[in-house]
Design a protein around this motif. Structure first.
Motif, short mmCIF file in Angstrom:
data_model
loop_
_atom_site.label_atom_id
_atom_site.label_comp_id
_atom_site.label_asym_id
_atom_site.label_seq_id
_atom_site.Cartn_x
_atom_site.Cartn_y
_atom_site.Cartn_z
N ALA A 1 -22.96 -4.50 -7.30
CA ALA A 1 -21.61 -3.95 -7.18
C ALA A 1 -21.08 -4.09 -5.76
O ALA A 1 -19.92 -4.47 -5.56
N ALA B 1 -28.49 -2.80 -9.29
CA ALA B 1 -27.12 -2.51 -9.72
C ALA B 1 -26.22 -2.19 -8.54
O ALA B 1 -25.08 -2.67 -8.46
N GLU C 1 -24.33 3.58 -7.75
CA GLU C 1 -24.32 2.18 -8.19
C GLU C 1 -22.92 1.68 -8.52
O GLU C 1 -22.77 0.62 -9.13
N ALA D 1 -22.58 -5.36 -14.17
CA ALA D 1 -21.63 -4.31 -13.82
C ALA D 1 -20.34 -4.52 -14.59
O ALA D 1 -19.95 -5.65 -14.89
N GLY E 1 -21.79 -0.41 -11.67
CA GLY E 1 -23.09 -1.04 -11.86
C GLY E 1 -23.86 -0.37 -12.98
O GLY E 1 -24.00 0.85 -13.00
#
Length: 287
Positions: free
Chosen positions: A56, A52, A21, A104, A36
């Protein structure tokens, strides 16, 4: 204008059963990492992405394209978040519980005709040797992580370790607290802002100008990579920079994973919500 050179980069998923992530990117005038925040429930992004990971990746792509002079960092970030927000709301198809909106942390370095500066939101970390030769650590996060580690310790005790998933954040009491905290992010009048689906987060961007009287070396990293200094105490900032330059980021990541998976696989010595979190780092020189 100062020149930015990326020396090394790395991103490593924390668990073979979970998608990474994190994200990173760079262009001629900027380099950055995105961390993230773990998705705490069902995702609306198409599999195999989590929300997430999707956030990102989306913001990273837009920053690589738009973060160049004469655009300001805040302006480029606002455009990147606005684009991601539009697409996320389309995927969601309606309002969600506040904790379900992805967020994030961000940390980057930007060079421009007038100089160079760090910028960021959240708990990502930079380790620097600036133009004066001084070595220091910087993070845009307003608070430390002691409270998070206390929550992790309690969750590990209730959960009797990480379990087969290598994580304790899905233990019922911990998950409820993490969702409560997530819901407080990016709220009008609030003090906790991250990259997400609220473009006004760009107005809260933290920055720090760099001394360019000599060459600058900067290591941008997500919080898990920074644990080599901040939690595991295997390096100080100067030692981490020297090791990154001498041994490379892959070697440091191997050291990180050895601590997490061999020395402390149950989180008893170093309490944390995951046995191994995603780790991303980017080493650059400005001169």
């Amino acid at each position: 204008m100062p020149e930015l050179h990326v020396i090394d980069s790395l991103t490593d998923a924390g668990h073979p059963g979970r998608i990474n992530e994190d994200a990173q990117g760079w262009n001629a005038s900027a380099a950055f990492v995105l961390d993230g925040a773990t998705t705490l429930g069902p995702s609306v992004a198409p599999p195999p992405l989590t929300d997430a990971a999707w956030l990102a990746t989306s913001v990273s792509a837009r920053l690589r394209e738009n973060l160049a002079p004469p655009a300001t960092v805040a302006g480029a970030l606002r455009l990147a978040i606005a684009g991601a927000a539009t697409r996320f709301h389309e995927m969601a198809g309606g309002p969600l519980e506040p904790w379900r909106y992805p967020v994030a942390s961000l940390l980057g370095v930007r060079v421009a005709p007038e100089g160079a500066a760090l910028f960021g939101l959240g708990d990502t970390v930079a380790f620097l040797r600036d133009g004066s030769g001084a070595t220091w650590r910087w993070t845009p996060a307003p608070h430390g992580r002691d409270n998070e580690r206390a929550l992790a310790r309690a969750a590990l005790e209730r959960n009797n370790g990480f379990g087969s998933a290598g994580a304790a954040y899905d233990e019922a009491q911990a998950l409820a607290e993490l969702r409560r905290k997530r819901a407080q992010r990016n709220r009008p009048g609030g003090s906790s802002w991250l990259v997400g689906v609220a473009p006004e987060a760009a107005d809260h961007l933290q920055t720090r100008a760099l001394d360019l009287s000599g060459p600058v070396t900067v290591l941008l990293c997500t919080d898990d990579f920074a644990e080599l200094v901040d939690h595991y105490r295997r390096h100080d900032p100067e030692g981490l920079l020297e090791a990154a330059l001498r041994r490379g980021l892959s070697s440091l990541c191997a050291e990180l994973r050895h601590i997490e998976r061999q020395e402390d696989p149950e989180g008893r010595r170093y309490p944390r919500f995951k046995q191994s979190d995603d780790a991303t780092a980017l080493l650059a020189r400005i001169g």
